[in-house]
Write a protein that holds these residues in place. Structure first.
Motif, short mmCIF file in Angstrom:
data_model
loop_
_atom_site.label_atom_id
_atom_site.label_comp_id
_atom_site.label_asym_id
_atom_site.label_seq_id
_atom_site.Cartn_x
_atom_site.Cartn_y
_atom_site.Cartn_z
N PRO A 512 0.79 -1.24 0.00
CA PRO A 512 0.00 0.00 0.00
C PRO A 512 0.82 1.28 0.00
O PRO A 512 0.30 2.34 -0.33
CB PRO A 512 -0.83 -0.12 1.27
N GLY A 513 2.08 1.27 0.38
CA GLY A 513 2.87 2.49 0.37
C GLY A 513 2.98 3.14 1.74
O GLY A 513 2.57 2.58 2.76
N SER A 514 3.55 4.34 1.73
CA SER A 514 3.81 5.07 2.98
C SER A 514 2.96 6.33 3.05
O SER A 514 2.73 7.00 2.04
CB SER A 514 5.30 5.44 3.07
N ASN A 515 2.55 6.64 4.26
CA ASN A 515 1.72 7.83 4.49
C ASN A 515 2.54 9.09 4.18
O ASN A 515 3.63 9.29 4.71
CB ASN A 515 1.26 7.85 5.94
N THR A 516 2.02 9.96 3.31
CA THR A 516 2.71 11.20 2.96
C THR A 516 2.35 12.35 3.88
O THR A 516 2.86 13.47 3.71
CB THR A 516 2.39 11.61 1.51
N ASN A 517 1.44 12.08 4.82
CA ASN A 517 0.95 13.12 5.75
C ASN A 517 0.23 14.24 5.02
O ASN A 517 0.14 15.37 5.50
CB ASN A 517 2.11 13.70 6.58
N THR A 518 -0.27 13.93 3.85
CA THR A 518 -1.12 14.87 3.11
C THR A 518 -2.43 14.16 2.80
O THR A 518 -2.51 12.92 2.82
CB THR A 518 -0.45 15.33 1.80
N SER A 519 -3.44 14.92 2.51
CA SER A 519 -4.74 14.32 2.22
C SER A 519 -5.45 15.15 1.17
O SER A 519 -5.19 16.34 1.00
CB SER A 519 -5.59 14.21 3.48
N ILE A 520 -6.34 14.49 0.46
CA ILE A 520 -7.23 15.14 -0.49
C ILE A 520 -8.64 14.86 -0.01
O ILE A 520 -9.10 13.71 -0.05
CB ILE A 520 -7.00 14.62 -1.92
N GLY A 521 -9.32 15.88 0.48
CA GLY A 521 -10.59 15.67 1.13
C GLY A 521 -10.35 14.91 2.43
O GLY A 521 -9.53 15.30 3.25
N ASP A 522 -11.08 13.82 2.61
CA ASP A 522 -10.91 13.00 3.81
C ASP A 522 -9.98 11.82 3.57
O ASP A 522 -9.83 10.96 4.45
CB ASP A 522 -12.27 12.47 4.28
N GLU A 523 -9.35 11.76 2.41
CA GLU A 523 -8.55 10.59 2.05
C GLU A 523 -7.06 10.89 2.14
O GLU A 523 -6.56 11.86 1.56
CB GLU A 523 -8.89 10.11 0.63
N THR A 524 -6.35 10.05 2.87
CA THR A 524 -4.89 10.20 3.02
C THR A 524 -4.19 9.71 1.77
O THR A 524 -4.56 8.68 1.18
CB THR A 524 -4.41 9.40 4.24
N VAL A 525 -3.15 10.45 1.37
CA VAL A 525 -2.37 10.08 0.18
C VAL A 525 -1.18 9.24 0.61
O VAL A 525 -0.42 9.61 1.51
CB VAL A 525 -1.90 11.33 -0.57
N TYR A 526 -1.01 8.09 -0.04
CA TYR A 526 0.11 7.18 0.22
C TYR A 526 1.03 7.15 -1.01
O TYR A 526 0.56 7.18 -2.16
CB TYR A 526 -0.38 5.77 0.51
N SER A 527 2.32 7.09 -0.75
CA SER A 527 3.32 7.03 -1.82
C SER A 527 3.86 5.60 -1.93
O SER A 527 4.33 5.03 -0.92
CB SER A 527 4.46 8.01 -1.53
N VAL A 528 3.81 5.05 -3.12
CA VAL A 528 4.28 3.68 -3.37
C VAL A 528 5.59 3.75 -4.14
O VAL A 528 5.66 4.37 -5.21
CB VAL A 528 3.23 2.86 -4.14
N MET A 529 6.64 3.11 -3.62
CA MET A 529 7.96 3.12 -4.23
C MET A 529 8.20 1.83 -5.03
O MET A 529 7.52 0.82 -4.84
CB MET A 529 9.04 3.28 -3.16
N SER A 530 9.22 1.89 -5.91
CA SER A 530 9.54 0.71 -6.73
C SER A 530 9.99 -0.47 -5.87
O SER A 530 9.80 -1.62 -6.24
CB SER A 530 10.62 1.06 -7.75
N SER A 531 10.59 -0.19 -4.71
CA SER A 531 11.03 -1.27 -3.82
C SER A 531 9.87 -1.98 -3.15
O SER A 531 10.08 -3.01 -2.49
CB SER A 531 11.96 -0.70 -2.75
N GLN A 532 8.64 -1.45 -3.29
CA GLN A 532 7.49 -2.08 -2.67
C GLN A 532 6.74 -3.02 -3.62
O GLN A 532 5.60 -3.40 -3.36
CB GLN A 532 6.55 -1.00 -2.13
N LEU A 533 7.41 -3.37 -4.73
CA LEU A 533 6.89 -4.45 -5.57
C LEU A 533 6.81 -5.71 -4.70
O LEU A 533 7.74 -6.02 -3.96
CB LEU A 533 7.83 -4.67 -6.76
#
Length: 771
Positions: A512-533
């Motif tokens: 699922p990725g890492s929490n970016t501590n940002t959100s759009i509306g009520d939804e938290t944005v997560y960042s997925v890296m290539s190492s998380q294959l």
């Protein structure tokens, strides 16, 4: 116009070049086997290319013009290709009819769909086999024309190398050393044959012009040997250096070199070990936690590899995936997930599971309803932003226990096990689940065992211990060493569950990725890296569907369901793995008690954790030593060839042997110096024996200036013995360092007599005195 004797003398060269072309075509085709399953298409391609090249060779023997040769080869191509694939619609099985011609576009279209939508290794369907065999035939015609008619083997080599690289780009994997060496050898052989053929033709053209006899021998006789030496060194260096190079930043099926890619063949080790980690996408969701994103599923296991599923697909539309079906008493929650692709170029679209709709995509896409994945038909993931609607079944703990892991309605691939499955896999599965009474409890017991302190996550242990793969033997070794990454955990879990009679498959996608501590509306944005294959297993439960589990130690969250008393009226825990701190199954999740330290032999695991594998270093050293020895070996082969030619009466070859020996020792061999002058200087200043030198000078002068050359005056053995004696004398008179350098790094491979480099060196100031 060439004489009949000249034409006859070219035939051996044409036959050798034809054989070289055939071997090169075969070597260029070998890497394709990693993309298309080995079948009779290989024999078809070999038979068709062989027939085409044979037809061209025979046509040239009748001295037909080049256009006629190519037309004959095209006729053979059409007839045999028709006989192999379209005989039912052809006259006498090989003559195409209008109906035959109308069938071809459909075959090509079907094959292209298989390539775009399928996953390697592709099944060799008749349409795909038709395209492959036909393409190899056309390639044979083109290469035959370039090599045999245009006499440009180097140009043909560029095309063959490019073609052989295509499968490696499509399906990354270890270098096919056999194909690489065979192709390189065939290319060097063709270049050698063509160069010698040209030299011999120039010699025949100059036989009536004594003034031109010596120059071709001096300038051109070593060209092919030099090319062979450079090529051989390049092959050795490539074989040694390639494994030492870092992996590229993009690989996987469907990638085109921009950004990361997804490899659904479970060859994830090199991807995960890459030093460069890039952001591939961002994800936000209305679900309680960011979901895993899947790209492909793998159900078929043959004992060596897991093969990506290749189900039927339909154009992606609003209703193409269909709703999720579950028993009426199972609650199903609907969520929306938004994905924005940053650096991912793949034909496999990362989607949450179980998807019922995907919207917002640009380009042509296809949906696979059976495993709810999405595949590109004429597009790529790069730069896409899209929404996924999922319907997630959420059974209670009691409901999960009351349903069994059943294969009803599923493919037999989800249960099949190889006949030679190592017994330890089934034995451990039975031991670990001994205290569980339901299928769900057994799976949770397996998951708990893998995530316990008995196992550890490691990208390097599989390489050090030699089980960096997905085969049954690799799984057995992983269960002994108990250190590996997601592929090993998922494969072991899936095979152990199958040994208990449960249908399983493996999923390739992203954590699922890492929490970016940002959100759009009520939804938290997560960042997925290539190492998380990532790869994880799923088990099918009748009335619920595919339930994913997370056995990989220290990654993600384990699957667990809460009792019904805790989920009434409130959102329950998701069946899909979630991110965040690893959730511990509730005490009531399973009544089985599993000892994470079941008896086993730990000596192997301890030894692999501390020992350093010397094999890569030894291999590299041996490869470097072999590369350093190549020049001397090539020089010795060339010397023996010159002596063999001298024994046949070729005075120029005997003299060339002396010139090469002088150049190797750093003795100048300028173009302005006659054989008599050079011979006198070698005797007076460099220790050459006088009597053998007199024989050589007399032989080269007769060959160059006497009427009719050397005809009527045979002294082949005498010339060869004299050349060998002169070389021995020159080496004996040189100091030890120069003598060793002449043997290990012979300058004559790249410096030719009479060239600017051959006219400089020790002793250059004595030319006038010797003359």
């Amino acid at each position: 116009m060439s004489s009949p004797d000249a034409a006859a003398s070219r035939r051996p060269a044409e036959l050798a070049l034809t054989i070289g072309v055939y071997v090169a075509l075969y070597a260029a085709m070998m890497p394709l086997i990693r993309v298309v399953t080995l079948s009779w298409w290989v024999l078809g391609a070999l038979a068709l290319t062989g027939a085409i090249l044979a037809a061209g060779f025979v046509a040239r023997r009748f001295r037909l013009p080049a256009i006629a040769v190519t037309l004959i080869e095209l006729v053979v191509w059409v007839a045999l290709l028709t006989g192999m694939f379209l005989a039912d619609t052809a006259l006498v099985g090989i003559v195409p009819t209008p109906e035959t011609v109308r069938t071809v576009p459909a075959l090509v279209s079907t094959a292209m769909d298989a390539v775009q939508l399928g996953a390697a290794p592709l099944d060799p369907s008749p349409a795909l086999s038709f395209v492959i065999v036909g393409s190899m035939g056309l390639l044979a015609i083109a290469i035959d024309h370039v090599v045999l008619t245009a006499r440009m083997p180097l140009l043909a080599a560029v095309g063959l190398i490019a073609i052989s690289l295509v499968p490696s780009i499509a399906v990354p994997g270890p270098l096919d050393g056999t194909a690489f060496v065979l192709l390189a050898a065939a290319i060097l052989f063709m270049m050698r044959v063509e160069t010698r053929s040209r030299e011999q033709q120039r010699g025949r053209d100059a036989v009536d012009d004594p003034a031109t006899i010596r120059a071709p021998a001096q300038v051109n006789n070593g060209v092919s040997a030099t090319a062979l030496g450079i090529g051989a060194v390049a092959v050795i260096i490539a074989m040694v250096a390639t494994p030492l190079l870092p992996a590229p930043t993009a690989s996987g099926i469907g990638g085109t070199g921009v950004g990361a890619a997804i490899d659904p063949s479970l060859q994830l080790g090199n991807d995960l070990r890459r030093p460069r980690d890039i952001e591939v996408l961002t994800v936000r969701s209305s679900a309680p936690a960011a979901p895993y994103l899947r790209a492909a599923t793998l159900s078929k296991f043959d004992g060596a590899v897991w093969s990506p599923d290749q189900p039927s697909s339909v154009p992606l539309g609003d209703a193409s995936l269909g709703p999720v079906t579950a028993d009426p008493d199972i609650r199903v929650d609907e969520y929306t997930t938004t994905v924005e692709v940053k650096n991912l170029n793949s034909a496999w679209l990362p989607v949450a599971f179980p998807a019922v709709a995907v919207t917002g995509l640009e380009g042509a896409w296809a949906a696979v309803p059976t495993n709810r994945t999405v595949i590109a038909q004429g597009a790529s993931t790069q730069g896409q932003t899209y929404d996924i609607v999922t319907q997630v079944p959420r059974p209670t703990l009691e409901q999960a226990r009351s349903h069994s892991a059943s294969a009803a309605g599923l493919s037999d691939d989800t249960l099949s096990l190889p006949a030679d499955l190592p017994p330890v896999i089934g034995q451990l599965a039975t031991q670990v689940t001994a205290g569980a009474t339901t299928d769900y409890d057994k799976l949770v017991a397996l998951q708990t065992w893998f995530r316990s302190s008995a196992f550890r996550y490691s990208l390097n242990a599989p390489v050090e211990a030699g089980f960096d793969g997905t085969g049954a033997d690799a799984v057995a070794q992983f269960l002994d060493v108990r250190a590996g990454y997601c592929v090993h955990f998922a494969s072991a879990f899936a095979l152990m569950a199958r040994s208990l009679g449960m249908p399983t498959r493996i999923v390739v996608g992203y954590l699922p990725g890492s929490n970016t501590n940002t959100s759009i509306g009520d939804e938290t944005v997560y960042s997925v890296m290539s190492s998380q294959l990532h790869a994880w297993p799923e088990v099918y439960f009748g009335g619920i569907g595919w339930i994913p589990f997370e056995p990989t130690n220290s990654l993600g969250s384990p699957t667990s369901f809460s009792p019904g008393s805790l989920t009434t009226g409130v959102p329950g825990s998701t069946a899909a793995p979630t991110t965040g701190p690893a959730a511990t199954p509730s005490p009531t999740a399973t009544q089985s008690t599993v000892d994470p330290n079941l008896p086993r032999d730990d000596s192997f695991a301890r030894s692999t954790a501390t020992a350093v594998n010397p094999l890569p270093a030894i291999t590299a050293v041996l490869g470097i030593l072999l590369a350093l020895a190549i020049p001397g070996l090539i020089r010795e082969i060339r010397r023996r060839q010159l002596l063999a030619a001298a024994r046949s009466g070729d005075a120029a070859a005997a003299w060339m042997s002396v010139q090469d020996a002088a150049i190797d020792l750093g003795i100048p061999v300028p173009a302005s110096e006659s054989p008599r002058s050079l011979g006198t200087r070698l005797v007076d200043e460099h220790g050459a024996p006088p009597d053998p030198m007199t024989v050589l000078i007399g032989g080269i002068e007769r060959a160059s200036y006497a009427s009719g050359g050397h005809h009527g005056f045979w002294q082949g053995d005498e010339l060869a013995d004299a050349a060998a004696a002169v070389r021995t004398g020159l080496l004996a008179s040189a100091d030890r360092p120069r003598r060793l350098l002449a043997i290990a790094a012979p300058r004559s491979l790249i410096v030719r007599p009479g060239s600017a480099y051959a006219g400089s060196g020790a002793g250059s100031g004595s030319h006038a005195r010797a003359r």
